[in-house]
Write a protein that holds these residues in place. Structure first.
Motif, short mmCIF file in Angstrom:
data_model
loop_
_atom_site.label_atom_id
_atom_site.label_comp_id
_atom_site.label_asym_id
_atom_site.label_seq_id
_atom_site.Cartn_x
_atom_site.Cartn_y
_atom_site.Cartn_z
N HIS A 199 0.83 -1.19 0.00
CA HIS A 199 0.00 0.00 0.00
C HIS A 199 0.87 1.25 0.00
O HIS A 199 1.93 1.28 0.63
N PRO A 200 0.44 2.30 -0.68
CA PRO A 200 1.20 3.56 -0.60
C PRO A 200 1.24 4.11 0.82
O PRO A 200 2.14 4.88 1.15
N ASP A 201 0.27 3.75 1.66
CA ASP A 201 0.28 4.19 3.05
C ASP A 201 0.87 3.12 3.97
O ASP A 201 0.64 3.12 5.18
N GLU A 202 1.67 2.22 3.39
CA GLU A 202 2.30 1.15 4.16
C GLU A 202 3.31 1.71 5.15
O GLU A 202 4.11 2.59 4.83
N GLU A 203 3.29 1.20 6.36
CA GLU A 203 4.30 1.50 7.37
C GLU A 203 4.71 0.17 7.99
O GLU A 203 3.90 -0.52 8.60
N ARG A 204 5.97 -0.22 7.82
CA ARG A 204 6.42 -1.53 8.29
C ARG A 204 6.82 -1.48 9.76
O ARG A 204 7.39 -0.48 10.21
N PRO A 205 6.56 -2.54 10.52
CA PRO A 205 6.66 -2.46 11.98
C PRO A 205 8.03 -2.79 12.59
O PRO A 205 8.28 -2.42 13.73
N ALA A 206 8.90 -3.50 11.88
CA ALA A 206 10.13 -3.97 12.52
C ALA A 206 10.99 -2.81 13.01
O ALA A 206 11.05 -1.75 12.39
N CYS A 207 11.65 -3.03 14.16
CA CYS A 207 12.60 -2.06 14.74
C CYS A 207 11.94 -0.74 15.10
O CYS A 207 12.58 0.32 15.06
N ARG A 208 10.69 -0.78 15.51
CA ARG A 208 9.99 0.44 15.87
C ARG A 208 9.28 0.24 17.21
O ARG A 208 8.83 -0.85 17.50
N PRO A 209 9.19 1.37 17.97
CA PRO A 209 9.80 2.67 17.72
C PRO A 209 11.29 2.66 18.07
O PRO A 209 11.72 1.92 18.96
N LEU A 210 12.04 3.48 17.37
CA LEU A 210 13.48 3.57 17.63
C LEU A 210 13.88 5.01 17.94
O LEU A 210 14.32 5.31 19.03
N ARG A 211 13.70 5.90 16.97
CA ARG A 211 14.02 7.31 17.19
C ARG A 211 12.71 8.04 17.52
O ARG A 211 11.82 8.13 16.68
N THR A 212 12.60 8.53 18.74
CA THR A 212 11.35 9.16 19.16
C THR A 212 11.63 10.53 19.76
O THR A 212 12.61 10.74 20.46
N ALA A 213 10.73 11.46 19.45
CA ALA A 213 10.76 12.76 20.10
C ALA A 213 10.24 12.60 21.52
O ALA A 213 9.51 11.65 21.83
N PRO A 214 10.58 13.52 22.43
CA PRO A 214 10.11 13.39 23.82
C PRO A 214 8.60 13.31 23.97
O PRO A 214 8.11 12.72 24.94
N VAL A 215 7.83 13.89 23.01
CA VAL A 215 6.37 13.86 23.16
C VAL A 215 5.75 12.61 22.53
O VAL A 215 4.52 12.52 22.44
N TYR A 216 6.55 11.66 22.12
CA TYR A 216 6.03 10.47 21.46
C TYR A 216 4.93 9.80 22.27
O TYR A 216 3.85 9.49 21.75
N ASP A 217 5.17 9.56 23.55
CA ASP A 217 4.18 8.88 24.39
C ASP A 217 2.91 9.71 24.54
O ASP A 217 1.80 9.16 24.55
N ARG A 218 3.04 11.03 24.64
CA ARG A 218 1.86 11.88 24.73
C ARG A 218 1.04 11.79 23.44
O ARG A 218 -0.19 11.75 23.47
N GLN A 219 1.73 11.79 22.31
CA GLN A 219 1.03 11.69 21.03
C GLN A 219 0.32 10.35 20.89
O GLN A 219 -0.83 10.29 20.44
N ALA A 220 1.00 9.29 21.27
CA ALA A 220 0.40 7.96 21.18
C ALA A 220 -0.86 7.87 22.04
O ALA A 220 -1.86 7.29 21.63
N ALA A 221 -0.80 8.47 23.22
CA ALA A 221 -1.96 8.44 24.10
C ALA A 221 -3.14 9.21 23.53
O ALA A 221 -4.30 8.95 23.89
N LEU A 222 -2.87 10.14 22.62
CA LEU A 222 -3.92 10.94 21.99
C LEU A 222 -4.35 10.37 20.64
O LEU A 222 -5.06 11.02 19.88
N GLY A 223 -3.92 9.14 20.34
CA GLY A 223 -4.38 8.46 19.13
C GLY A 223 -3.47 8.56 17.93
O GLY A 223 -3.87 8.17 16.83
N ALA A 224 -2.26 9.07 18.12
CA ALA A 224 -1.36 9.22 16.97
C ALA A 224 -1.07 7.87 16.33
O ALA A 224 -0.77 6.89 17.00
N GLN A 225 -1.17 7.84 15.01
CA GLN A 225 -0.76 6.68 14.22
C GLN A 225 0.50 7.12 13.46
O GLN A 225 0.46 8.04 12.66
N PHE A 226 1.59 6.44 13.74
CA PHE A 226 2.90 6.95 13.35
C PHE A 226 3.40 6.37 12.03
O PHE A 226 3.12 5.22 11.68
N GLY A 227 4.18 7.18 11.36
CA GLY A 227 5.01 6.74 10.25
C GLY A 227 6.46 6.92 10.62
O GLY A 227 6.79 7.61 11.59
#
Length: 831
Positions: free
Chosen positions: A422-450
């Protein structure tokens, strides 16, 4: 034997010989050295398939060139390359797979690759041994097939010799030393002792102006010798050969050979082999091998077969070809095939090194060998290839990449060969690796990451508490589950305000006595005054667009450069090499990558100023953000609560907005502060997909899509950012190139359930006249939108075009540049 050459190619597989052939043909004095025999690496056990199918534009061109090139090798060299032009049949068991083929069709049409669609009945009529009752259809390439890997390699080697290339076997490279003008390559003759290759006493040096490494499975050894990282690590690939199938033998008495068969949903390829079948699966669980080095004892060797690992794929072959059940196993192969984390090879300059070129990580090396040689030779001889090869550039990976990361991602890449891409494909291996400090806050608010250059970046914000597979299960070649969320985000930013995490942006500090003169030469626009910013471009020596920069001038010789987040090492390497070249002329130049030191939030929308006013600390908070004190395209240091911020008044979305560059260690504090202040002003969190739509409404070009090394800034329609009154790198080449195509924005009356992805061909009266480079949905106009390139005579506003989507042509019209708010009134609004 020669000891001084223009170009030395290290590695005698199909890729290495293809490069040597094309360099020698271009007139360069070329030598190739191989530590064993030609084809003794992965080439010898490759299945020799030549699939034209590829979703990447550059890779499609490489594969197409190879297929065409191989067909003429015998006439040129007298050696039969063993090319069986039987075609390639890709079957589909699902509607989603047919959607994938229709999207691929767009890429193929843009690149001029012929293909056909077949119904199950047509498949059965042509190849009655195939079971087709559970198929939806197929994609057929009648012009490719398979080739003998050893024969094509020897043919290219002979062709290289005919052009003057010398080829030395049993020569191992043990070291590289750059003198400032040439490479001194330490070599040793290898001899056989007890079936093993061992170094002899015959050591010598080769002097080469340029070196190309095409070392295949030995890429990790090459990386150590060069002191760099190369994420090319082999993965086991096994295939089996059956005894003759009586039904196939009988069929062939009156019918031509079957095409190469691919049942992508069953994860295998099959082709005929002397009355039997070759089955090559891409199964789960295939391990990476030789993560650090290939053992000295491993030559043209294989691994033990693991039949249990491919049992499902074997049974699915019997399902698709019922007569194959009676054919016993005749032979098996399980050998190393190199991969990279994204599946694309590494072709281009080695990071940090001069005149060192990589051609590593080829999982489809036979298919790519000829085309890689052709386009890499263009890069080396002419300065650039005729296509944009950035997607293959070795510098797309940064120094953060580790051996474990490469191994795990390469294993994932292997078992993803036949998944739905899919053009919107995001592969899962080795993730998350590089994260900004607000990563957990974003995830808690429903963020779907690329993932961008290893960074986790919100693509969109889905429902809070969604299942782990929410994004994966909703992907589509049409409008995925994410579409409605992205639409709501885009609408909110246009009407109230949106907050976008842009921390992944690449950031560099350029300062020193020579910084101003260097940047004035390095980029094509006027440099900004102190406290102001400019959008500008670094060009290649051939005049095409190499990098897009936002330049903030902090002082007379102190600059802050912002560029695309996916290309940090790519940008850093090029800029540093250019600065080194110009240091004697311009003076001292310091360049520092500060990407990980600064976070970035983009706040934009009609209410952006009101939100900042609630938290800005200033003697006159009511006017500090006004146009008078903080005009558009300027930068100021602000205090937002307790967080010092370098604020830049730009917005990639076309609304009133600021980029807030902040110390990364204060990011969570600033995030919380902004969200609290935004509650009363309709602030919504916005991801990258909505931003991509919004920037197209403003016709903002993006690097990697509209901007690349195959088009000049003038062809991209960026004349207002090019200062022709000054001299800059690539200027004369840009002017000499002229206008081959023009970048346009189009609005499309498309299907109800799909948008363009930026891969589609453009037509007028049935003639292909261009292609899209970006696509999506416009919330401002309520229809599909796209950007792309067309013939210059078709770039006028109001020109009617057709866009090919889902195998249908849809009406499109060229609109004015920046069709949403073309006067920029919303960006400049005061308050």
């Amino acid at each position: 034997m020669k000891t001084h050459v223009k170009a030395l190619v290290v590695g005698g597989g199909a890729v290495g010989t293809g490069i040597a052939y094309h360099l020698a043909k271009a007139g360069w004095d070329t030598m190739l050295v191989e530590r064993d025999e030609l084809t003794s690496g992965s080439t010898w056990h490759a299945a020799g398939l030549l699939p034209l199918f590829n979703m990447g534009y550059a890779t499609t061109h490489i594969h197409k060139y190879s297929v065409d090139f191989y067909k003429g090798l015998e006439a040129e060299t007298g050696l039969n390359a063993g090319f069986a032009v039987v075609g390639n049949l890709r079957m589909a068991q699902t509607d989603a797979r047919m959607d994938e083929y229709m999207l691929y069709s767009s890429v193929a049409e843009s690149a001029g690759v012929y293909h056909e669609f077949l119904t199950p009945a047509q498949i059965k009529d042509r190849w009655p041994l195939l079971r087709t009752d559970d198929l939806k259809g197929a994609l057929f390439h009648p012009q490719d097939g398979y080739i003998n890997p050893a024969d094509v390699t020897q043919a290219m080697a002979k062709g290289a010799r005919q052009f003057g290339c010398s080829i030395e076997r049993k020569v191992q490279v043990n070291g590289y030393r750059w003198t400032g003008s040439e490479w001194i390559v330490s070599c040793v003759r290898m001899v056989e002792v007890g079936g093993n290759l061992v170094p002899s006493e015959d050591a010598f040096e080769i002097h080469a102006e340029h070196v190309v490494t095409a070392t295949g499975n030995h890429a990790q050894r090459t990386a150590r010798l060069l002191g760099i990282k190369i994420p090319a690590i082999p993965v086991e690939h096994q295939y089996i050969v059956t005894e003759p199938d009586p039904a196939l033998v009988e069929y062939r008495k009156t019918h031509p050979e079957h095409p190469v068969l691919r049942d992508a949903d069953a994860k295998w390829y099959v082709r005929e082999e002397r009355g039997g079948w070759i089955l090559g699966p891409y199964e789960k669980g295939a391990p990476a091998r030789f993560p650090y080095a290939v053992p000295d004892s491993f030559r043209a060797d294989l691994f033990p077969l693991d039949l249990e690992r491919i049992e499902v794929e074997y049974l699915s072959m019997i399902h698709r070809l019922p007569t194959s059940e009676t054919a016993g196993l005749k032979a098996d192969f399980n050998g190393p095939i190199c991969y990279t984390p994204d599946g694309n090879p590494l072709v281009g300059p080695a990071p940090g090194l001069r005149n060192m070129w990589l051609a590593e990580g080829f999982s489809f090396g036979i298919t790519a060998a000829g085309g890689t040689g052709y386009y890499l030779a263009q890069m080396m001889v002419n300065g650039e290839a005729e296509i944009d090869t950035a997607s293959l550039d070795p510098r797309r990976y940064g120094t953060w990449m580790t051996t474990e990361y490469a191994s795990r991602k390469n294993e994932e890449c292997y078992d993803h060969v036949f998944i739905l891409h899919h053009p919107d494909e995001e592969r899962p291996a080795c993730r998350p690796l590089r994260t900004a400090p607000v990563y957990d806050r974003q995830a808690a608010l429903g963020a779907q990451f690329g993932q961008v250059n290893g960074w986790e970046r919100p693509n969109y914000y889905g429902p809070i508490g969604a299942s782990e597979n929410f994004d994966h299960d909703g992907r589509s070649f049409r409008r995925g589950t994410w579409w409605s969320y992205a639409k709501a985000e885009a609408e909110a930013l246009r009407s109230t305000a949106g907050l976008i995490d842009a921390t992944a942006f690449t950031k560099h500090i350029v300062r020193g006595a020579g910084a101003t003169a260097f940047l004035d030469w390095f980029t094509c626009n006027k440099l900004p005054a102190v406290g102001r910013i400019n959008l500008t471009y670094a060009l290649t020596p051939t005049g095409t667009t190499r990098t897009e920069y936002t330049i903030v001038r902090n002082g007379p010789d102190d600059y802050y450069l912002v560029s695309a987040g996916a290309w940090t090492a790519y940008d850093a390497d090029y800029m540093k090499k250019c600065a080194e070249d110009k240091a004697a002329e311009f003076g001292h130049i310091e360049i520092h990558d500060v990407t990980t030191q600064w976070g970035v939030f983009a706040l934009a929308g009609p209410n952006a100023r009101a939100i900042l006013r609630e938290i800005v600390k200033d003697a006159d908070p009511d006017t500090v953000l006004s146009n008078k004190r903080f005009p558009w395209l300027s930068a100021r240091k602000l205090e937002l609560g307790m967080c010092p911020v370098n604020a830049i008044r730009v917005a990639y979305t076309g609304e009133l907005g600021w980029e807030l560059h902040h110390p990364i260690e204060m990011q969570r504090y600033l995030w919380d502060l902004l969200l609290k202040a935004g509650e009363a002003h309709g602030l919504k969190l916005v991801g990258a997909r909505a931003q991509n739509w919004l920037r197209q409404e403003k016709s903002y070009r993006a690097f990697g899509t509209e901007l690349g090394r195959d088009a000049t800034p003038l062809e991209a329609g960026l004349d207002r950012f090019v200062d022709l009154s000054k001299d800059f790198q690539g200027k004369q080449a840009m002017l000499a190139t002229g206008i081959r195509a023009k970048c346009v924005t189009v609005l499309i009356d498309g299907p109800d359930d799909a948008d363009p992805w930026g891969k589609e061909a453009l037509f007028v009266n049935g003639e292909k006249v261009g292609r899209l480079t970006s696509g999506g949905w416009s919330v401002a106009f309520g229809k599909q939108i796209g950007m792309g390139y067309v013939r210059p005579d078709l770039a006028a506003v109001g020109t009617r075009l057709k866009v090919k989507m889902l195998r249908q042509e849809w009406n499109a019209v060229v609109v004015e540049d920046g069709p949403y708010d073309p006067s920029n009134a919303r960006i400049r609004v005061d308050g």
